[in-house]
Each structure stands twice: as C-alpha cells, then as structure tokens.
Design a protein around this motif. Structure first.
Motif, PDB file in Angstrom:
ATOM      1  N   ASN A   1       6.423  28.581  -9.533  1.00  0.00           N
ATOM      2  CA  ASN A   1       5.302  29.532  -9.478  1.00  0.00           C
ATOM      3  C   ASN A   1       5.269  30.169  -8.090  1.00  0.00           C
ATOM      4  O   ASN A   1       4.338  29.940  -7.312  1.00  0.00           O
ATOM      5  CB  ASN A   1       3.989  28.806  -9.785  1.00  0.00           C
ATOM      6  CG  ASN A   1       2.820  29.760  -9.883  1.00  0.00           C
ATOM      7  OD1 ASN A   1       2.984  30.930 -10.241  1.00  0.00           O
ATOM      8  ND2 ASN A   1       1.636  29.294  -9.509  1.00  0.00           N
ATOM      9  N   PRO A   2       6.309  30.935  -7.762  1.00  0.00           N
ATOM     10  CA  PRO A   2       6.460  31.381  -6.379  1.00  0.00           C
ATOM     11  C   PRO A   2       5.557  32.541  -5.966  1.00  0.00           C
ATOM     12  O   PRO A   2       5.143  33.348  -6.808  1.00  0.00           O
ATOM     13  CB  PRO A   2       7.921  31.836  -6.334  1.00  0.00           C
ATOM     14  CG  PRO A   2       8.189  32.308  -7.731  1.00  0.00           C
ATOM     15  CD  PRO A   2       7.398  31.401  -8.616  1.00  0.00           C
ATOM     16  N   LYS A   3       5.269  32.571  -4.673  1.00  0.00           N
ATOM     17  CA  LYS A   3       4.717  33.757  -4.033  1.00  0.00           C
ATOM     18  C   LYS A   3       5.887  34.405  -3.277  1.00  0.00           C
ATOM     19  O   LYS A   3       6.948  33.791  -3.085  1.00  0.00           O
ATOM     20  CB  LYS A   3       3.607  33.386  -3.056  1.00  0.00           C
ATOM     21  CG  LYS A   3       2.361  32.796  -3.707  1.00  0.00           C
ATOM     22  CD  LYS A   3       1.561  33.861  -4.435  1.00  0.00           C
ATOM     23  CE  LYS A   3       0.250  33.307  -4.962  1.00  0.00           C
ATOM     24  NZ  LYS A   3      -0.534  34.343  -5.689  1.00  0.00           N
ATOM     25  N   ALA A   4       5.691  35.641  -2.852  1.00  0.00           N
ATOM     26  CA  ALA A   4       6.791  36.330  -2.168  1.00  0.00           C
ATOM     27  C   ALA A   4       6.269  37.201  -1.038  1.00  0.00           C
ATOM     28  O   ALA A   4       5.203  37.814  -1.155  1.00  0.00           O
ATOM     29  CB  ALA A   4       7.574  37.181  -3.160  1.00  0.00           C
ATOM     30  N   ILE A   5       7.022  37.181   0.068  1.00  0.00           N
ATOM     31  CA  ILE A   5       6.772  38.137   1.142  1.00  0.00           C
ATOM     32  C   ILE A   5       8.013  39.022   1.207  1.00  0.00           C
ATOM     33  O   ILE A   5       9.090  38.580   1.611  1.00  0.00           O
ATOM     34  CB  ILE A   5       6.531  37.448   2.491  1.00  0.00           C
ATOM     35  CG1 ILE A   5       5.264  36.598   2.419  1.00  0.00           C
ATOM     36  CG2 ILE A   5       6.411  38.480   3.611  1.00  0.00           C
ATOM     37  CD1 ILE A   5       4.983  35.799   3.666  1.00  0.00           C
ATOM     38  N   VAL A   6       7.837  40.231   0.721  1.00  0.00           N
ATOM     39  CA  VAL A   6       8.953  41.169   0.638  1.00  0.00           C
ATOM     40  C   VAL A   6       8.516  42.476   1.290  1.00  0.00           C
ATOM     41  O   VAL A   6       7.448  43.013   0.966  1.00  0.00           O
ATOM     42  CB  VAL A   6       9.350  41.430  -0.839  1.00  0.00           C
ATOM     43  CG1 VAL A   6      10.564  42.342  -0.913  1.00  0.00           C
ATOM     44  CG2 VAL A   6       9.621  40.115  -1.562  1.00  0.00           C
ATOM     45  N   ASN A   7       9.338  42.982   2.209  1.00  0.00           N
ATOM     46  CA  ASN A   7       9.026  44.272   2.825  1.00  0.00           C
ATOM     47  C   ASN A   7       8.820  45.339   1.747  1.00  0.00           C
ATOM     48  O   ASN A   7       9.497  45.334   0.716  1.00  0.00           O
ATOM     49  CB  ASN A   7      10.178  44.729   3.730  1.00  0.00           C
ATOM     50  CG  ASN A   7      10.255  43.909   5.004  1.00  0.00           C
ATOM     51  OD1 ASN A   7      11.090  43.017   5.088  1.00  0.00           O
ATOM     52  ND2 ASN A   7       9.415  44.193   5.968  1.00  0.00           N
ATOM     53  N   GLU A   8       7.898  46.280   2.005  1.00  0.00           N
ATOM     54  CA  GLU A   8       7.643  47.348   1.026  1.00  0.00           C
ATOM     55  C   GLU A   8       8.919  48.111   0.706  1.00  0.00           C
ATOM     56  O   GLU A   8       9.172  48.476  -0.436  1.00  0.00           O
ATOM     57  CB  GLU A   8       6.567  48.301   1.565  1.00  0.00           C
ATOM     58  CG  GLU A   8       5.160  47.746   1.436  1.00  0.00           C
ATOM     59  CD  GLU A   8       4.108  48.779   1.790  1.00  0.00           C
ATOM     60  OE1 GLU A   8       4.399  49.982   1.627  1.00  0.00           O
ATOM     61  OE2 GLU A   8       3.030  48.384   2.235  1.00  0.00           O
ATOM     62  N   ARG A   9       9.723  48.353   1.734  1.00  0.00           N
ATOM     63  CA  ARG A   9      10.981  49.079   1.519  1.00  0.00           C
ATOM     64  C   ARG A   9      11.893  48.291   0.562  1.00  0.00           C
ATOM     65  O   ARG A   9      12.556  48.871  -0.305  1.00  0.00           O
ATOM     66  CB  ARG A   9      11.681  49.299   2.863  1.00  0.00           C
ATOM     67  CG  ARG A   9      13.044  49.974   2.776  1.00  0.00           C
ATOM     68  CD  ARG A   9      12.933  51.408   2.278  1.00  0.00           C
ATOM     69  NE  ARG A   9      14.220  52.019   2.126  1.00  0.00           N
ATOM     70  CZ  ARG A   9      14.901  52.619   3.113  1.00  0.00           C
ATOM     71  NH1 ARG A   9      14.366  52.671   4.333  1.00  0.00           N
ATOM     72  NH2 ARG A   9      16.066  53.172   2.910  1.00  0.00           N
ATOM     73  N   CYS A  10      11.891  46.961   0.724  1.00  0.00           N
ATOM     74  CA  CYS A  10      12.709  46.124  -0.162  1.00  0.00           C
ATOM     75  C   CYS A  10      12.218  46.213  -1.601  1.00  0.00           C
ATOM     76  O   CYS A  10      13.021  46.276  -2.537  1.00  0.00           O
ATOM     77  CB  CYS A  10      12.678  44.669   0.305  1.00  0.00           C
ATOM     78  SG  CYS A  10      13.445  44.411   1.904  1.00  0.00           S
ATOM     79  N   LEU A  11      10.903  46.228  -1.781  1.00  0.00           N
ATOM     80  CA  LEU A  11      10.333  46.352  -3.124  1.00  0.00           C
ATOM     81  C   LEU A  11      10.717  47.681  -3.761  1.00  0.00           C
ATOM     82  O   LEU A  11      11.053  47.755  -4.951  1.00  0.00           O
ATOM     83  CB  LEU A  11       8.809  46.220  -3.081  1.00  0.00           C
ATOM     84  CG  LEU A  11       8.234  44.802  -3.161  1.00  0.00           C
ATOM     85  CD1 LEU A  11       6.728  44.828  -2.963  1.00  0.00           C
ATOM     86  CD2 LEU A  11       8.588  44.129  -4.481  1.00  0.00           C
ATOM     87  N   GLU A  12      10.673  48.741  -2.957  1.00  0.00           N
ATOM     88  CA  GLU A  12      11.055  50.063  -3.474  1.00  0.00           C
ATOM     89  C   GLU A  12      12.516  50.071  -3.887  1.00  0.00           C
ATOM     90  O   GLU A  12      12.879  50.640  -4.927  1.00  0.00           O
ATOM     91  CB  GLU A  12      10.799  51.137  -2.396  1.00  0.00           C
ATOM     92  CG  GLU A  12       9.329  51.393  -2.114  1.00  0.00           C
ATOM     93  CD  GLU A  12       8.557  51.806  -3.368  1.00  0.00           C
ATOM     94  OE1 GLU A  12       9.082  52.639  -4.145  1.00  0.00           O
ATOM     95  OE2 GLU A  12       7.459  51.260  -3.589  1.00  0.00           O
TER      96      GLU A  12
END
Length: 583
Positions: free
Chosen positions: A111-122
């Motif tokens: 059941n993970p949470k994630a810290i992903v840069n906005e650019r990475c998400l895009e």
C-alpha cells in the motif's frame, strides 16, 4: 564503526561527532554545496515530521523517484524514512524503460505512498496512456505526496525504535535480467556488509569518497553514500547526468579535493576515456586515489589497462584498481582481492568452460583464439560465504566451473512480496543463487559471466563478452557498442547467434561493417552469425550493464523487422550491382 547496530545509529553517531564532516553536492564545475551530517540528521527529522503528518507509519512503503539533480532532497527523504522506520523504495529517473519500472514496482508493493517530481509524473503520463498501466498510474497519482508538503518547516519527527532485523530499504534490481525484483535489505544486512567493506579496503577516517553513480544503485547508495556516512568521512556526490555531460569533471574534482575512494563500471571508464582525448592536465596528481572500485559485469581488462595507462602520467597507481565482486542481493560486496595487490588475471581454455568441467588454465604467453582472459575478483568478505554448485546443486570442488551461490549475514533472506521467487532463488538452508557462473582458484572467486547469457552452438558454450571482445579490433567497435545475444530456438536446443551493433549512420554504410563482424566471428571463433542488426541505442541499467534480454524481447516482437528488411534490400542491390558490373 563501534557498536552500530542500525543505519539510524550510524547517522546519529556521525551527526553527534565533533568532526565537521558530511556531503559535498557537486552540481557543476564551480557549483558545490556542503551538508554536514548534523544538518542531514536535523533536516531528515523535519521531513519525517511531515511524512508522519501525512499518515506514514513504521512498515509503510514510500517510493522515492526524484531526478538526480536534486540529490540533496533525495538523501533528506531517504534518511527521514530510515529514522521513522518507513521503508524507502528508491527508483531511478531516466527514460521510458524506468517509467514502466516504477509502475511494475508499484504493483508489487502492499500500500505504497510515492514522492515523485511533477515532471516525472508528466513523463509517466506520456508513456502510459493507452497501455495496461493506466490504472496503476492513476493509483500512483492518488497516493503521491508533493515535495512542497514534505519540505515545509513544521516540526521534528519522532524517531522510531529500530531493530537489526527490521527492513531498512528495498533495493529493486536494476533490471539486467527481466522484471525488477525487490531485494529486502535489513539493518543487519547493511551494517554487516558495510563493516566488511571497510575492513576489506582498510578504510579509515583519513579517507573520502567520490561518486557519480545514481543513489538508486547499490554501489551509489550503499558503497559511496551509506559507508562514508557510517565511517564519518566526507563524501562527494555528483549527479549521473552531470557525469554524462562532463565525465572528465569526475577526475578533476577528485584531484581538487584529494579524494581517496571512488568507483566506476565498464561504461564509466570507457565514457571517461572517450572524452579525455589528448588534453594534458598539468595540475593533476592522482596519487591521492587509494582504491578505485570496479565491480563491472564482466570486468573489461582492456578498458582498465587503458585507463591506468592514460592516467599513469598523473601518478595513478596500478594497485588503486580494485576489481571486486558484488550484487544487490548481498547488500553490496561479496568478494574483495587483497588490498595491497595489483589486480590479477588468468587465461583459460574457452572450451573448458562448461558446468562441472575442470577449468583448464593457460599461461599468459599461450593466449590464442581458444583462450579467454578473466579477472580474479578475490576472497569472500568476512561475513559472506561462497560456493560453486552444478545444475543439481551438488557442491563442486575448487577449479570446476559452476553456479555461484552465496550465504551470510549480508545476504537478503527474501524478495519483497514474492514468496515464489524467494523459494526459487534462495534454498531452505539460506544459499542464494546469484545467476552467475564461475569457479574458485586458490580460494578466490573468478566470475565468468551470467548463466542466462550463455550461448550454446553445436554443443559448445560461448560467452557473449568473449565474442564481443574478439570484434573490438574492428574500427568503430568498442565495449558497450556491440552486443552478442542467444536467441533460444523453441524447437531445437541450439541457440541462434544474433549480433546487435550500435550504428547511427545510413543503412548503406552498415553492410561492410556488418560483414566485417561476421567474418571476424567466423574466422576467430569458428561459428556462424545468424543476423547482424543495427540499433540506434543499446538498453543498459543505471550502472551501465547491457540488458541483452530487452534486445531479444524486441527482436521476438518484430521491432527490428524494418531494419532487417532495409539491410536485406541494400545487400540485394549490392549483389545485383556486383553481377552487373562483372557482365
């Protein structure tokens, strides 16, 4: 290291030290930022406070996918997780392949949470639209915690009680053999292995470390980040992307800061040498380098000899080259050579390298087309055991080729959320199958190659790097630009030999190049090449290991058919032109 039992204790001890030691972030030729271990500790607690406010508890998983240009943020988040007993899951950020890697990893977690840069998400959205991963991407988006949220100045987080057997982090494999597998590393695994590494290379408080490797890679995060922190010495972190732009800066900065410990792979050495050219650096004095760790797969002797030769005018010592054996499943280190010796090689008969066979050694002056040069990596580190077994897991005596297995306090006991894989790779008595082939010589391990990469033709075993090396005399070919692969035939036991060549010019210019490769392989190794295919890129892991399986997978899916047809058309025209000109 004293009585450090967990990574958290290591950070707290270094933060409390009177020595002002820490991390130098190398962000450019003249851009450096220093973070003391005390600052790292306090900053991590502030981020931990925000993570805990977001509901993260001990045992929860947190994917960290942050661009390497922000190593500062990465280390703060990583150590916040360690202090709060949250399980960090570092994932690299580079290209399309890693986009799908993070999605596959997300599916494997609970059941993970994630810290992903906005650019990475895009970037993820661009790659995933229209694929089976769309729903997974939506789940990542919904579980994401913004960087702004965790970097607010709100308070100090609560340090949790941590035991040696608790999970420190999950090191997902770089993917050189297929889908990523989550190597579970406990505090005991890591502290044990770090202690063995320090003892192995005789690390002291006088040392310092420099890295351009990603913090998502085992050598980058354990060998050149955790280890310096626990040893309480200065470390210099250079973004991998900066190394790619300016590899010479790596050695320039080592010279400037008088660094004693660094590391590189075949890719790193070759890339540096290609950019070094004939420039003379009059201010370089590399006598400061005590150990240059090289754990490539396999270690390319020609490249390291060229590296040592090119840098010998700058006083780089030959015994600085430290050829070692390791893997993420072992935390990091498996075997080291004696610290005060130059690296050593042996020559063996290629036709003796079959599982169970006694490996036939040749003298150096007997080098020929039947010989294969191998590096002797060394003895197992203190708390790690090595044995060689046949395909039925019978232990083989010294000098016989077989499958390398390891066990010990540094070796993972499981693959995360994957009991089937754990049972397949790790025996009930704790022996882990590495997937590598090798043998023991005078108590030292010699690694020959990956078992899944072996090519079998007419009942004879061939190793891809041996075939590739034989072609490197051809102009335009060097390590990493030619890939030999076995195409397993579904109907017969024989493999087809497919050669992939990095080639970015016109197809018309490729024909002679390809024919030259075929001729060399047929004449020097006496086997036929089924196909030579031009490719514009070669898939590699973050540390530069070639991902052969991806090329074969693309071949099976027909992704190279257009190239193959073009080569065939040009070849056909060439033959017709030759016939016409004769007439």
């Amino acid at each position: 290291m004293g009585n450090i039992l967990t990574l958290a204790e290591g950070l707290i001890k270094s933060a409390a030290s009177n020595c002002e030691r820490g991390i130098f972030l190398i962000n450019g030729e003249d851009k450096e930022e220093f973070i003391s271990y005390k600052q790292l500790y306090i900053g991590s607690l502030k981020i931990l406070y925000n993570l805990q406010r977001e509901g993260l508890k001990p045992g929860d998983e947190l994917i960290i996918q942050i661009k390497d240009t922000d190593n500062k943020l990465f280390v703060y988040i990583f150590w916040a997780c360690i202090l709060g007993k949250i399980i960090p899951v570092p994932v690299s950020v580079t290209h399309r392949e890693n986009a799908f890697k993070v999605l596959k990893i997300f599916r494997q977690l609970k059941n993970p949470k994630a810290i992903v840069n906005e650019r990475c998400l895009e970037d993820l959205k661009k790659f995933v639209i229209g694929t089976s991963f769309e729903n997974t991407l939506q789940e990542i988006d919904e579980s994401s915690i913004s960087v702004d949220t965790i970097t607010k100045e709100n308070g100090i987080g609560k340090i949790e009680v941590i035991g040696q057997e608790d999970i420190a982090f999950i090191q997902f494999s770089s993917g050189s053999t297929g889908d990523p597998k989550g190597v579970v590393l406990t505090h005991k695994n890591l502290v044990t292995n770090i202690g063995d590494i320090i003892e192995g290379f005789r690390g002291t408080e006088k040392d310092s470390a420099y890295s351009w490797m990603p913090l998502t890679h085992d050598m980058g995060i354990i060998g050149l980040h955790m280890l310096p922190l626990i040893l309480n010495i200065n470390q210099y972190l250079m973004p991998t992307s900066l190394f790619v732009k300016n590899p010479v800066l790596w050695i320039k900065k080592i010279n400037e800061h008088r660094v004693t410990i660094t590391a590189a792979s075949n890719f790193g050495f070759r890339y540096f040498l290609d950019k070094l050219k004939d420039t003379i650096y009059t201010d370089w004095n590399l006598s400061c380098i005590r150990k240059l760790f090289n754990g490539a797969e396999p270690i390319a002797v020609d490249i390291i000899n060229e590296f040592l030769y090119k840098l010998s005018p700058y006083h780089l010592k030959r015994d600085a080259m430290y050829t070692v054996y390791g893997m993420a499943d072992a935390s990091l280190a498996v075997a080291f050579p004696p610290v005060d010796e130059e690296f050593s090689c042996i020559y063996v008969r290629r036709d003796s390298l079959n599982i169970g066979n006694q490996v036939i050694e040749l003298k150096a002056n007997e080098e020929s087309d039947i010989s294969m040069e191998l590096v002797v990596e060394g003895y197992s580190v203190k708390h790690c055991n090595i044995r060689i077994v046949d395909d039925n897991r019978n232990v083989l005596e010294e000098g016989r080729l077989g499958n390398i297995q390891i066990s010990g306090d540094n070796v993972t006991k499981e693959y995360y959320n994957n009991p089937e894989l754990t049972e397949k790779i790790i025996s009930k008595d704790g022996w882990l199958s590495t997937g590598d082939l090798g043998f023991i010589k005078d108590g030292r391990i010699v690694v020959v190659g990956r078992s899944r990469d072996v090519i079998t033709i007419n009942g004879v075993t061939y190793y891809p790097h041996y075939i590739e090396k034989k072609c490197e005399d051809i102009e335009g070919i060097s390590t990493g630009r030619i890939v030999a692969c076995a195409l397993k035939d579904r109907f017969i036991k024989e493999d087809k030999l497919i050669i992939f060549l990095l080639f970015k010019r016109k197809i018309e210019d490729f024909i002679d190049f390809a024919e030259g490769v075929k001729t060399v392989i047929e004449e020097k190794i006496n086997i036929n090449v089924d196909e030579v295919i031009p490719v514009r890129s070669i898939p590699k892991t973050t540390s530069g290991k070639i991902q052969r399986f991806k090329l074969i997978d693309k071949y099976r899916k027909g992704e190279f058919q257009e190239h193959i047809h073009k080569v065939a058309e040009v070849m056909e025209r060439k033959i017709i032109d030759t016939i016409v000109s004769r007439d």
